[in-house]
Write a protein that holds these residues in place. Structure first.
Motif, mmCIF file in Angstrom:
data_model
loop_
_atom_site.group_PDB
_atom_site.id
_atom_site.type_symbol
_atom_site.label_atom_id
_atom_site.label_comp_id
_atom_site.label_asym_id
_atom_site.label_seq_id
_atom_site.Cartn_x
_atom_site.Cartn_y
_atom_site.Cartn_z
ATOM 1 N N GLY A 105 0.820 -1.212 0.000
ATOM 2 C CA GLY A 105 0.000 0.000 0.000
ATOM 3 C C GLY A 105 0.847 1.251 0.000
ATOM 4 O O GLY A 105 0.558 2.214 -0.720
ATOM 5 N N LEU A 106 1.929 1.243 0.802
ATOM 6 C CA LEU A 106 2.829 2.406 0.824
ATOM 7 C C LEU A 106 3.544 2.569 -0.515
ATOM 8 O O LEU A 106 3.738 3.694 -0.986
ATOM 9 C CB LEU A 106 3.846 2.259 1.961
ATOM 10 N N GLY A 107 3.920 1.457 -1.123
ATOM 11 C CA GLY A 107 4.581 1.527 -2.426
ATOM 12 C C GLY A 107 3.656 2.079 -3.503
ATOM 13 O O GLY A 107 4.063 2.906 -4.328
ATOM 14 N N ALA A 108 2.419 1.639 -3.489
ATOM 15 C CA ALA A 108 1.442 2.142 -4.462
ATOM 16 C C ALA A 108 1.188 3.633 -4.253
ATOM 17 O O ALA A 108 1.081 4.403 -5.222
ATOM 18 C CB ALA A 108 0.133 1.358 -4.352
ATOM 19 N N ALA A 109 1.113 4.046 -2.987
ATOM 20 C CA ALA A 109 0.915 5.475 -2.699
ATOM 21 C C ALA A 109 2.107 6.298 -3.173
ATOM 22 O O ALA A 109 1.936 7.399 -3.711
ATOM 23 C CB ALA A 109 0.687 5.677 -1.204
ATOM 24 N N GLN A 110 3.303 5.768 -2.993
ATOM 25 C CA GLN A 110 4.500 6.478 -3.445
ATOM 26 C C GLN A 110 4.509 6.622 -4.961
ATOM 27 O O GLN A 110 4.806 7.701 -5.496
ATOM 28 C CB GLN A 110 5.758 5.748 -2.991
ATOM 29 N N VAL A 111 4.178 5.552 -5.675
ATOM 30 C CA VAL A 111 4.140 5.609 -7.137
ATOM 31 C C VAL A 111 3.081 6.600 -7.603
ATOM 32 O O VAL A 111 3.308 7.396 -8.523
ATOM 33 C CB VAL A 111 3.903 4.203 -7.738
ATOM 34 N N ALA A 112 1.905 6.596 -6.964
ATOM 35 C CA ALA A 112 0.837 7.518 -7.350
ATOM 36 C C ALA A 112 1.251 8.964 -7.108
ATOM 37 O O ALA A 112 1.058 9.826 -7.984
ATOM 38 C CB ALA A 112 -0.443 7.188 -6.574
ATOM 39 N N ALA A 113 1.820 9.250 -5.936
ATOM 40 C CA ALA A 113 2.248 10.620 -5.634
ATOM 41 C C ALA A 113 3.348 11.080 -6.580
ATOM 42 O O ALA A 113 3.317 12.213 -7.090
ATOM 43 C CB ALA A 113 2.717 10.707 -4.181
ATOM 44 N N THR A 114 4.303 10.204 -6.854
ATOM 45 C CA THR A 114 5.393 10.560 -7.768
ATOM 46 C C THR A 114 4.861 10.783 -9.179
ATOM 47 O O THR A 114 5.309 11.691 -9.884
ATOM 48 C CB THR A 114 6.462 9.452 -7.769
ATOM 49 N N SER A 115 3.898 9.962 -9.602
ATOM 50 C CA SER A 115 3.298 10.132 -10.932
ATOM 51 C C SER A 115 2.628 11.499 -11.060
ATOM 52 O O SER A 115 2.785 12.181 -12.075
ATOM 53 C CB SER A 115 2.268 9.037 -11.200
ATOM 54 N N ILE A 116 1.894 11.893 -10.040
ATOM 55 C CA ILE A 116 1.199 13.187 -10.072
ATOM 56 C C ILE A 116 2.199 14.335 -10.125
ATOM 57 O O ILE A 116 2.063 15.271 -10.925
ATOM 58 C CB ILE A 116 0.251 13.319 -8.863
ATOM 59 N N ILE A 117 3.217 14.276 -9.278
ATOM 60 C CA ILE A 117 4.227 15.345 -9.244
ATOM 61 C C ILE A 117 4.944 15.442 -10.585
ATOM 62 O O ILE A 117 5.118 16.542 -11.133
ATOM 63 C CB ILE A 117 5.220 15.109 -8.091
ATOM 64 N N LEU A 118 5.360 14.297 -11.126
ATOM 65 C CA LEU A 118 6.078 14.324 -12.405
ATOM 66 C C LEU A 118 5.176 14.741 -13.562
ATOM 67 O O LEU A 118 5.637 15.384 -14.507
ATOM 68 C CB LEU A 118 6.713 12.960 -12.674
ATOM 69 N N ALA A 119 3.905 14.393 -13.503
ATOM 70 C CA ALA A 119 2.964 14.833 -14.539
ATOM 71 C C ALA A 119 2.833 16.350 -14.507
ATOM 72 O O ALA A 119 2.806 17.008 -15.560
ATOM 73 C CB ALA A 119 1.611 14.169 -14.339
ATOM 74 N N LYS A 120 2.746 16.928 -13.300
ATOM 75 C CA LYS A 120 2.657 18.394 -13.161
ATOM 76 C C LYS A 120 3.914 19.069 -13.699
ATOM 77 O O LYS A 120 3.837 20.112 -14.356
ATOM 78 C CB LYS A 120 2.454 18.783 -11.693
ATOM 79 N N LEU A 121 5.084 18.476 -13.417
ATOM 80 C CA LEU A 121 6.341 19.066 -13.891
ATOM 81 C C LEU A 121 6.532 18.879 -15.397
ATOM 82 O O LEU A 121 7.109 19.739 -16.061
ATOM 83 C CB LEU A 121 7.524 18.453 -13.140
ATOM 84 N N ALA A 122 6.058 17.751 -15.918
ATOM 85 C CA ALA A 122 6.270 17.456 -17.335
ATOM 86 C C ALA A 122 5.357 18.255 -18.248
ATOM 87 O O ALA A 122 5.697 18.504 -19.402
ATOM 88 C CB ALA A 122 6.061 15.959 -17.588
ATOM 89 N N THR A 123 4.197 18.677 -17.749
ATOM 90 C CA THR A 123 3.227 19.374 -18.596
ATOM 91 C C THR A 123 3.818 20.633 -19.231
ATOM 92 O O THR A 123 3.804 20.769 -20.456
ATOM 93 C CB THR A 123 1.948 19.685 -17.804
ATOM 94 N N PRO A 124 4.391 21.559 -18.459
ATOM 95 C CA PRO A 124 4.974 22.724 -19.125
ATOM 96 C C PRO A 124 6.314 22.411 -19.803
ATOM 97 O O PRO A 124 6.624 22.981 -20.851
ATOM 98 C CB PRO A 124 5.163 23.731 -17.990
ATOM 99 N N ALA A 125 7.097 21.503 -19.217
ATOM 100 C CA ALA A 125 8.421 21.220 -19.778
ATOM 101 C C ALA A 125 8.326 20.575 -21.155
ATOM 102 O O ALA A 125 9.124 20.881 -22.046
ATOM 103 C CB ALA A 125 9.203 20.325 -18.825
ATOM 104 N N LEU A 126 7.357 19.688 -21.335
ATOM 105 C CA LEU A 126 7.200 18.988 -22.612
ATOM 106 C C LEU A 126 6.068 19.539 -23.463
ATOM 107 O O LEU A 126 5.748 18.988 -24.512
ATOM 108 C CB LEU A 126 6.976 17.489 -22.355
ATOM 109 N N ARG A 127 5.456 20.614 -22.982
ATOM 110 C CA ARG A 127 4.338 21.264 -23.671
ATOM 111 C C ARG A 127 3.204 20.261 -23.964
ATOM 112 O O ARG A 127 2.715 20.146 -25.089
ATOM 113 C CB ARG A 127 4.815 21.933 -24.956
ATOM 114 N N LEU A 128 2.815 19.535 -22.928
ATOM 115 C CA LEU A 128 1.727 18.574 -23.068
ATOM 116 C C LEU A 128 0.402 19.312 -23.051
ATOM 117 O O LEU A 128 0.230 20.271 -22.301
ATOM 118 C CB LEU A 128 1.791 17.534 -21.939
ATOM 119 N N THR A 129 -0.530 18.859 -23.869
ATOM 120 C CA THR A 129 -1.792 19.588 -24.008
ATOM 121 C C THR A 129 -2.965 18.941 -23.298
ATOM 122 O O THR A 129 -3.952 19.604 -23.028
ATOM 123 C CB THR A 129 -2.140 19.756 -25.503
ATOM 124 N N THR A 130 -2.890 17.636 -23.025
ATOM 125 C CA THR A 130 -4.015 16.976 -22.370
ATOM 126 C C THR A 130 -3.575 16.334 -21.064
ATOM 127 O O THR A 130 -2.391 16.055 -20.852
ATOM 128 C CB THR A 130 -4.630 15.883 -23.270
#
Length: 143
Positions: A105-130
């Motif tokens: 459960g802790l591992g899944a939470a870590q992956v989910a939190a990291t995914s959200i943070i990296l998605a937020k950072l990648a959106t402007p850096a890679l000019r993602l539109t969706t």
């Protein structure tokens, strides 16, 4: 004297065939390196996985360049990883999974939190539109 003896026997042909460049020689070199490296690393108290990594680095194209067909060796290594994961799955029981429930459960939470943070950072850096693009990139980077 040994070379002359081997040339005249059927073993000489087999030995010469093994030493020719190609898949057989590559496999023989890898297996010999593992046979030497794994006990050596275990003697120092290190993991056999480190012996496999060191052997691969030594025999690969950026080391001694013993391997003649890196692509074939990579495909065989991928197959070996599949066999390893299959074997690990056979050893995993339902009782052990229940015992590891908290850690999973802790591992899944870590992956989910990291995914959200990296998605937020990648959106402007890679000019993602969706949002789906950001979710895929963030999840891939999190793993």
């Amino acid at each position: 004297p040994l070379a002359a003896l081997l040339e005249k026997s059927f073993l000489g042909d087999a030995f010469a065939t093994l030493l020719r460049a190609g898949a057989r020689r590559d496999a023989l070199a890898v297996l010999l390196a593992f046979a030497v490296a794994v006990p050596g690393f275990k003697g120092f108290g290190a993991s056999p996985v480190l012996a496999f990594l060191a052997s691969g680095a030594l025999l690969g194209p950026h080391g001694l360049a013993v391997i003649s067909d890196v692509g074939l060796t990579q495909r065989l290594a991928d197959l070996g990883v599949c066999f390893f994961l299959f074997e690990m799955g056979l050893e995993l029981s339902l009782g052990r999974l229940k015992a590891l429930r908290r850690e999973l459960g802790l591992g899944a939470a870590q992956v989910a939190a990291t995914s959200i943070i990296l998605a937020k950072l990648a959106t402007p850096a890679l000019r993602l539109t969706t949002t789906s693009q950001a979710a895929v990139v963030g999840s891939a980077l999190a793993l």
